[in-house]
Design a protein around this motif. Structure first.
Motif, mmCIF file in Angstrom:
data_model
loop_
_atom_site.group_PDB
_atom_site.id
_atom_site.type_symbol
_atom_site.label_atom_id
_atom_site.label_comp_id
_atom_site.label_asym_id
_atom_site.label_seq_id
_atom_site.Cartn_x
_atom_site.Cartn_y
_atom_site.Cartn_z
ATOM 1 N N ILE A 183 31.544 51.732 -22.855
ATOM 2 C CA ILE A 183 31.831 50.293 -22.833
ATOM 3 C C ILE A 183 32.042 49.862 -21.383
ATOM 4 N N ALA A 184 31.251 48.910 -20.925
ATOM 5 C CA ALA A 184 31.327 48.428 -19.539
ATOM 6 C C ALA A 184 32.217 47.192 -19.450
ATOM 7 N N LEU A 185 32.639 46.886 -18.236
ATOM 8 C CA LEU A 185 33.432 45.680 -17.952
ATOM 9 C C LEU A 185 32.805 44.953 -16.777
ATOM 10 N N VAL A 186 32.351 43.715 -17.005
ATOM 11 C CA VAL A 186 31.877 42.842 -15.930
ATOM 12 C C VAL A 186 32.955 41.782 -15.758
ATOM 13 N N PHE A 227 25.632 37.450 -10.888
ATOM 14 C CA PHE A 227 26.515 38.621 -10.858
ATOM 15 C C PHE A 227 26.464 39.371 -12.197
ATOM 16 N N GLY A 228 26.484 38.636 -13.287
ATOM 17 C CA GLY A 228 26.378 39.273 -14.596
ATOM 18 C C GLY A 228 25.071 40.015 -14.759
ATOM 19 N N TYR A 229 23.998 39.387 -14.303
ATOM 20 C CA TYR A 229 22.664 40.002 -14.395
ATOM 21 C C TYR A 229 22.574 41.268 -13.553
ATOM 22 N N ALA A 253 28.069 36.401 -18.925
ATOM 23 C CA ALA A 253 27.474 36.983 -20.133
ATOM 24 C C ALA A 253 26.014 36.578 -20.283
ATOM 25 N N LEU A 254 25.681 35.352 -19.870
ATOM 26 C CA LEU A 254 24.282 34.919 -19.900
ATOM 27 C C LEU A 254 23.434 35.782 -18.973
ATOM 28 N N GLY A 255 24.000 36.149 -17.817
ATOM 29 C CA GLY A 255 23.290 37.039 -16.899
ATOM 30 C C GLY A 255 23.128 38.432 -17.472
ATOM 31 N N ALA A 256 24.178 38.934 -18.144
ATOM 32 C CA ALA A 256 24.091 40.251 -18.776
ATOM 33 C C ALA A 256 23.007 40.264 -19.848
ATOM 34 N N GLU A 261 17.587 41.906 -21.960
ATOM 35 C CA GLU A 261 16.264 41.538 -22.467
ATOM 36 C C GLU A 261 15.149 41.927 -21.508
ATOM 37 N N GLU A 262 15.448 41.939 -20.215
ATOM 38 C CA GLU A 262 14.454 42.331 -19.211
ATOM 39 C C GLU A 262 14.019 43.781 -19.412
ATOM 40 N N ARG A 263 14.893 44.626 -19.923
ATOM 41 C CA ARG A 263 14.572 46.039 -20.168
ATOM 42 C C ARG A 263 13.946 46.245 -21.548
ATOM 43 N N GLY A 264 13.648 45.155 -22.247
ATOM 44 C CA GLY A 264 13.040 45.268 -23.569
ATOM 45 C C GLY A 264 14.025 45.629 -24.656
ATOM 46 N N LEU A 265 15.326 45.445 -24.370
ATOM 47 C CA LEU A 265 16.369 45.753 -25.342
ATOM 48 C C LEU A 265 16.803 44.480 -26.061
ATOM 49 N N LYS A 266 17.459 44.659 -27.196
ATOM 50 C CA LYS A 266 17.933 43.508 -27.964
ATOM 51 C C LYS A 266 19.458 43.485 -27.958
ATOM 52 N N MET A 267 20.011 42.333 -27.532
ATOM 53 C CA MET A 267 21.455 42.169 -27.537
ATOM 54 C C MET A 267 21.967 42.186 -28.980
#
Length: 343
Positions: A183-186, A227-229, A253-256, A261-267
């Motif tokens: 679990i990460a923390l931004v 920063f989130g991205y 969170a919008l940046g995260a 999604e850029e890596r082809g993953l689904k939130m």
């Protein structure tokens, strides 16, 4: 018609007219009735300056923003807080004074405001750990209220804050219960009191479940979309990436989500995201079903309430300090799900 013209028509001093309109007992009933009748006939409404002549108050509240945090002026959180506070000021007959100043001049600005009686009090924004502004305002005797708290300041003062530690402890527990261990923390800037408390809540929840606190899964900075991205992109590129992340603002969170999604993953399927949602007017977290699972608290309501607390402090400067800790609600949205199984 202004106060000077009304006073001239009545043949009275401006002070007498102002005191009559503000209900001061030393003005006779006959004079008061005469002044009120003339004000009604001429459609006169006393300005704050005129009221100030009678009350000895500026009828204004200061909000001082240092240049280093000038982004606060366009931050939707600041905008909603100011809107809420402004509602209270308007209802109580107060105006708002906003000042953007060089960091080195901040204390000087407070001193000038108070010495010139330009404001009756100030709201202190973005408190830091051991914030030196609090003892300074106490020293010069200016009434103030803090949006947040400042760890390390031992003398009592008026504040309103969200229980940031408990909110992020609860959010971390929620992710752990879904099976997440990476679990990460931004987070925000961790010299800010709120961000320090959020990190403490996150770390406490992990340690309670014997999950190591990994520094490589923690990022601290200004809570922008970029920063989130960048934080999320870097963590997802690691050998053992996170399966979930806590973000300290809806903006980051919008940046995260963009990095996910850029890596082809689904939130919500591949990477879960929990954020803090200040219930913003112009940046809303979806409709009936939130986009993001979030710890939620209304910053607009916080503005209303803290402004009222400050006005109470101004009215009774020798009274006890008010302190209010708001609990954040955890709302579940589409951004979280069970930890993905490893092949």
């Amino acid at each position: 018609m202004n106060l000077k013209e009304l006073s001239k028509n009545l043949g009275l001093s401006q002070t007498t007219v102002s005191r009559a309109l503000n209900g001061y007992p030393e003005v006779s009933d006959a004079t008061r009735r005469r002044v009120e009748a003339a004000a009604k006939a001429f459609n006169y409404s006393p300005s704050n300056r005129a009221k100030g002549l009678a009350t000895g108050r500026a009828l204004a509240i200061g909000h001082v923003i240092p240049i280093s945090t000038r982004h606060e002026m366009v931050n939707p959180v600041f905008g909603d807080f100011i809107a809420g506070a402004g509602e209270t000021y308007s209802r109580e007959g107060y105006e708002m004074v906003l000042a953007v100043v060089a960091d080195a001049d901040e204390q000087k600005v407070y001193d000038n405001m108070w010495r010139r009686r330009a404001v009756d009090g100030v709201v202190l924004h973005a408190p830091r750990m051991n914030d030196v502004r609090i003892p300074y305002l106490q020293k010069i005797g200016m009434p103030f209220a803090v949006h947040g708290r400042a760890s390390g300041c031992k003398t009592p003062y008026t504040w309103l804050d969200v229980n940031n530690r408990r909110a992020f402890e609860r959010a971390t527990d929620f992710l752990i219960d879904l099976g997440h261990r990476r679990i990460a923390l931004v987070n925000g800037l961790e010299y800010m009191d709120f961000a320090d408390r959020r990190r403490a809540g996150y770390a406490s929840a992990l340690m309670a479940k014997d999950i190591p606190v990994d520094p490589t899964l923690m990022a601290s900075g200004e809570m922008t979309e970029v920063f989130g991205y960048e934080s999320m992109r870097s963590m997802l590129g690691a050998a053992d990436p996170p399966t979930a992340v806590l973000c300290s603002s809806l903006v980051s969170a919008l940046g995260a989500r963009r990095a996910i999604e850029e890596r082809g993953l689904k939130m919500g399927r591949d990477v879960s995201v929990v954020t803090h949602d200040d219930v913003l007017s112009y940046l809303q977290n979806g409709g009936e079903t939130p986009i993001f699972t979030a710890t939620r608290s209304s910053v607009r309501e916080a503005g209303r309430r803290l402004a009222q607390m400050l006005l109470g402090r101004i009215a009774a400067p020798e009274g006890p300090h008010q302190q209010e800790l708001l609990e954040a609600e955890l709302v579940v949205g589409d951004s979280t799900g069970p930890a993905p199984r490893k092949d």
